[in-house]
Scaffold this active site. Sequence first.
Site, mmCIF file in Angstrom:
data_model
loop_
_atom_site.group_PDB
_atom_site.id
_atom_site.type_symbol
_atom_site.label_atom_id
_atom_site.label_comp_id
_atom_site.label_asym_id
_atom_site.label_seq_id
_atom_site.Cartn_x
_atom_site.Cartn_y
_atom_site.Cartn_z
ATOM 1 N N HIS A 99 0.835 -1.203 0.000
ATOM 2 C CA HIS A 99 0.000 0.000 0.000
ATOM 3 C C HIS A 99 0.878 1.264 0.000
ATOM 4 C CE1 HIS A 99 -3.333 2.714 1.192
ATOM 5 N NE2 HIS A 99 -2.397 3.296 1.921
ATOM 6 N N GLU A 100 1.914 1.263 0.841
ATOM 7 C CA GLU A 100 2.810 2.424 0.879
ATOM 8 C C GLU A 100 3.558 2.571 -0.448
ATOM 9 O OE1 GLU A 100 2.299 4.529 3.063
ATOM 10 O OE2 GLU A 100 1.180 3.254 4.435
HETATM 11 ZN ZN LIG Z 1 -2.198 5.255 2.539
#
Ligand SMILES: [Zn+2]
Length: 224
Positions: A99-100
């Site tokens: 996600h990052e």
């Molecule tokens: Zn985020």
Amino acid sequence: MFYYDWTLILIIPGLLLGLWAQFKVKAAYAKYRKVGTQRGVTAEQVAKDLLSRDGNSGVAIEPIAGELTDNYDPRANVLHLSQGVYGNNSIAAIGIAAHECGHAMQDRHSYGPLKLRSPVVNIGSNLYFPIFLAGILFSWRPLMTVGILCFAVTLVFSLVTLPVEFNASKRAVATLAQGNYVSEEELRGVKAVLNAAALTYVAAAISSLLQLIRLLILSRNSRD
Ligand SMILES: [Zn+2]
């Protein structure tokens, strides 16, 4: 006027939704941090791979203290992974790292909404209430309006965060599936963690929206 401030009721749904979202995140994280992926690659390694697949080798990956403090800092070009994620190979850790990486990809490919997220708007969220309250106490409308406008900026920030977060998770799921980092079954766990995290942003946006409605009602009633 504060004795019969029924508008406080408007704060409750956002508050409850926020608590529920927090609970969902903690529960999903607690469940999937204990389940390792079959491939067994650590979150840090997955992040490194995903970034280099995207041709983005200039991003440093560093550990950061705390739980669920993971973030991507576009100014420093650093991807921070929290203690429970960095060297971990669990489904939760892989999902969060990906996600990052999604945010780093947004940055690299100049994804528009990401640029609208600026720390400047946070000032409005701290200042709006004292300004608005002073406006109510002195029955001075321009001050109330300034307070409401400050808060409206916070709301815009809250709303812009939604597409940014959903898009980062979408990129995470797609790249993890493409690179076969997780099985189909494991991908369901990744989605459970990321969807719960997204829910906290939805709760924040709904809270802000209800608070804006509340401020507008209070300012209108203060005329009487
Ligand atoms: Zn985020």
